[in-house]
Motif scaffolding. Sequence first.
Motif, PDB file in Angstrom:
ATOM      1  N   PHE A 224       0.840  -1.201   0.000  1.00  0.00           N
ATOM      2  CA  PHE A 224       0.000   0.000   0.000  1.00  0.00           C
ATOM      3  C   PHE A 224       0.873   1.249   0.000  1.00  0.00           C
ATOM      4  N   ARG A 225       1.923   1.229   0.830  1.00  0.00           N
ATOM      5  CA  ARG A 225       2.792   2.403   0.966  1.00  0.00           C
ATOM      6  C   ARG A 225       3.476   2.757  -0.350  1.00  0.00           C
ATOM      7  N   ASN A 226       3.930   1.771  -1.060  1.00  0.00           N
ATOM      8  CA  ASN A 226       4.697   2.033  -2.271  1.00  0.00           C
ATOM      9  C   ASN A 226       3.826   2.355  -3.480  1.00  0.00           C
ATOM     10  N   LEU A 227       2.559   1.942  -3.448  1.00  0.00           N
ATOM     11  CA  LEU A 227       1.705   2.126  -4.616  1.00  0.00           C
ATOM     12  C   LEU A 227       0.637   3.197  -4.418  1.00  0.00           C
ATOM     13  N   PHE A 228       0.012   3.218  -3.242  1.00  0.00           N
ATOM     14  CA  PHE A 228      -1.169   4.037  -3.062  1.00  0.00           C
ATOM     15  C   PHE A 228      -1.044   5.101  -1.979  1.00  0.00           C
ATOM     16  N   GLY A 229      -0.005   5.007  -1.173  1.00  0.00           N
ATOM     17  CA  GLY A 229       0.067   5.880  -0.005  1.00  0.00           C
ATOM     18  C   GLY A 229       0.216   7.354  -0.347  1.00  0.00           C
ATOM     19  N   PRO A 230      -0.221   8.223   0.552  1.00  0.00           N
ATOM     20  CA  PRO A 230      -0.069   9.659   0.351  1.00  0.00           C
ATOM     21  C   PRO A 230       1.308  10.146   0.792  1.00  0.00           C
ATOM     22  N   GLN A 231       1.687  11.306   0.321  1.00  0.00           N
ATOM     23  CA  GLN A 231       2.938  11.923   0.742  1.00  0.00           C
ATOM     24  C   GLN A 231       2.642  12.862   1.901  1.00  0.00           C
ATOM     25  N   ILE A 232       2.844  12.357   3.121  1.00  0.00           N
ATOM     26  CA  ILE A 232       2.564  13.156   4.315  1.00  0.00           C
ATOM     27  C   ILE A 232       3.847  13.571   5.043  1.00  0.00           C
ATOM     28  N   ASP A 233       4.988  13.102   4.570  1.00  0.00           N
ATOM     29  CA  ASP A 233       6.284  13.514   5.120  1.00  0.00           C
ATOM     30  C   ASP A 233       6.875  14.557   4.177  1.00  0.00           C
ATOM     31  N   HIS A 234       7.403  15.631   4.749  1.00  0.00           N
ATOM     32  CA  HIS A 234       7.801  16.765   3.924  1.00  0.00           C
ATOM     33  C   HIS A 234       9.096  17.404   4.414  1.00  0.00           C
ATOM     34  N   VAL A 235       9.749  18.085   3.489  1.00  0.00           N
ATOM     35  CA  VAL A 235      10.784  19.060   3.804  1.00  0.00           C
ATOM     36  C   VAL A 235      10.372  20.336   3.079  1.00  0.00           C
ATOM     37  N   ILE A 236      10.164  21.400   3.841  1.00  0.00           N
ATOM     38  CA  ILE A 236       9.744  22.671   3.262  1.00  0.00           C
ATOM     39  C   ILE A 236      10.765  23.737   3.632  1.00  0.00           C
ATOM     40  N   ALA A 237      10.838  24.790   2.835  1.00  0.00           N
ATOM     41  CA  ALA A 237      11.824  25.848   3.095  1.00  0.00           C
ATOM     42  C   ALA A 237      11.348  27.151   2.472  1.00  0.00           C
ATOM     43  N   ASN A 238      11.790  28.259   3.046  1.00  0.00           N
ATOM     44  CA  ASN A 238      11.416  29.579   2.540  1.00  0.00           C
ATOM     45  C   ASN A 238      12.641  30.321   2.015  1.00  0.00           C
ATOM     46  N   ASN A 239      12.475  31.588   1.722  1.00  0.00           N
ATOM     47  CA  ASN A 239      13.572  32.486   1.341  1.00  0.00           C
ATOM     48  C   ASN A 239      14.434  31.971   0.191  1.00  0.00           C
ATOM     49  N   GLY A 240      13.806  31.349  -0.778  1.00  0.00           N
ATOM     50  CA  GLY A 240      14.540  30.912  -1.958  1.00  0.00           C
ATOM     51  C   GLY A 240      15.354  29.653  -1.788  1.00  0.00           C
ATOM     52  N   ILE A 241      15.268  28.996  -0.646  1.00  0.00           N
ATOM     53  CA  ILE A 241      15.935  27.702  -0.460  1.00  0.00           C
ATOM     54  C   ILE A 241      15.177  26.679  -1.309  1.00  0.00           C
ATOM     55  N   THR A 242      15.864  26.028  -2.245  1.00  0.00           N
ATOM     56  CA  THR A 242      15.205  25.203  -3.254  1.00  0.00           C
ATOM     57  C   THR A 242      15.752  23.789  -3.252  1.00  0.00           C
ATOM     58  N   ALA A 243      14.865  22.820  -3.416  1.00  0.00           N
ATOM     59  CA  ALA A 243      15.286  21.420  -3.478  1.00  0.00           C
ATOM     60  C   ALA A 243      15.761  21.076  -4.882  1.00  0.00           C
ATOM     61  N   GLU A 244      16.871  20.357  -4.956  1.00  0.00           N
ATOM     62  CA  GLU A 244      17.362  19.882  -6.251  1.00  0.00           C
ATOM     63  C   GLU A 244      17.189  18.377  -6.406  1.00  0.00           C
ATOM     64  N   SER A 245      16.885  17.658  -5.317  1.00  0.00           N
ATOM     65  CA  SER A 245      16.592  16.224  -5.419  1.00  0.00           C
ATOM     66  C   SER A 245      15.715  15.803  -4.253  1.00  0.00           C
TER      67      SER A 245
END
Length: 316
Positions: free
Chosen positions: A273-294
Amino acid sequence: MAAVVFTLLVAVVALPDLLFGLDQRSPFTQLVPFRPWILIGVAGLLVLLLVVMVFERRVLPFVDGVVLVLLVGVAMLVPRLVADPVPAGGTPLTVLAFNTFEGRADVQQVAALIEQERPDVVALSEAGGRYADRLRPLIEPMGYHLESSIGSRRRDVEGVTTAVSDRLGDVQARIGTETSAFPYIELSGAGLGGMRVAAFHSVAPVPGSVPDWRSDLGLLQQWCAAPTPAIVAGDFNATLDHSVLRDAIAGCGDAGAQTGQGLVPTWGPTPRFRNLFGPQIDHVIANNGITAESFEVHDIAGSDHRAIITRLRVPG
């Protein structure tokens, strides 16, 4: 009129967050994280109506209504599948976030992932002093310092633990107790400069706890709406389909969505279930132009969550 009522019924199931904040009330709070699969059901309904329309033209208004709901829903999901451009330059910072599921996650596998990825900051939910005591001898020799929001006399499920690389120097940890159940940890100083990094865990929005869940997520504004650069990592128990989370993180970017991985599942009661149907409830968020590249996910035995690794670019 019948077609309007029918369309509203479909929208209530597929788009409750756009209808008077229905997603902030049970059972819609628990339903909205599965929007991608609900929209597949709406698409199936559309096909059925199109078949009926071959024999009965009077269903055309019903078709139009379902098409409208489907288009709005898809328009909300597609941006999370398209990677944003990563600004050139800046300082790289790697963050690992993982819910250990009441401290049951295999500590050896967590240590191996840390050794493999060498994150600058690790944010562990449902990991208190007990879990930290088991993890510490495995990763301290790698150059990590651990802090927990609770001591070893309390259950791991109540705590949050951070591990910070010695590369960042003498980082200071502050424990915040404003949440309804899980104290968070905010890191600052030394190699982080003026930036704050928080390990955060919201209460789950099970029936009866939705008000506390809304209150917990509201605390994210103290980082996202602030002029100070900030990163928040952990188990938010919410997806970007929840209007509460979208409002709370206004000013922040979500690492999964920024990298086009915004629908990759991170939670589920079983591996399939986790690998196919699960929701994305774990996060990394950032402000001030900090951007994720991977943004990557890793399965670790013993937990109903997946660990996420994201590499960020912090503007100079």
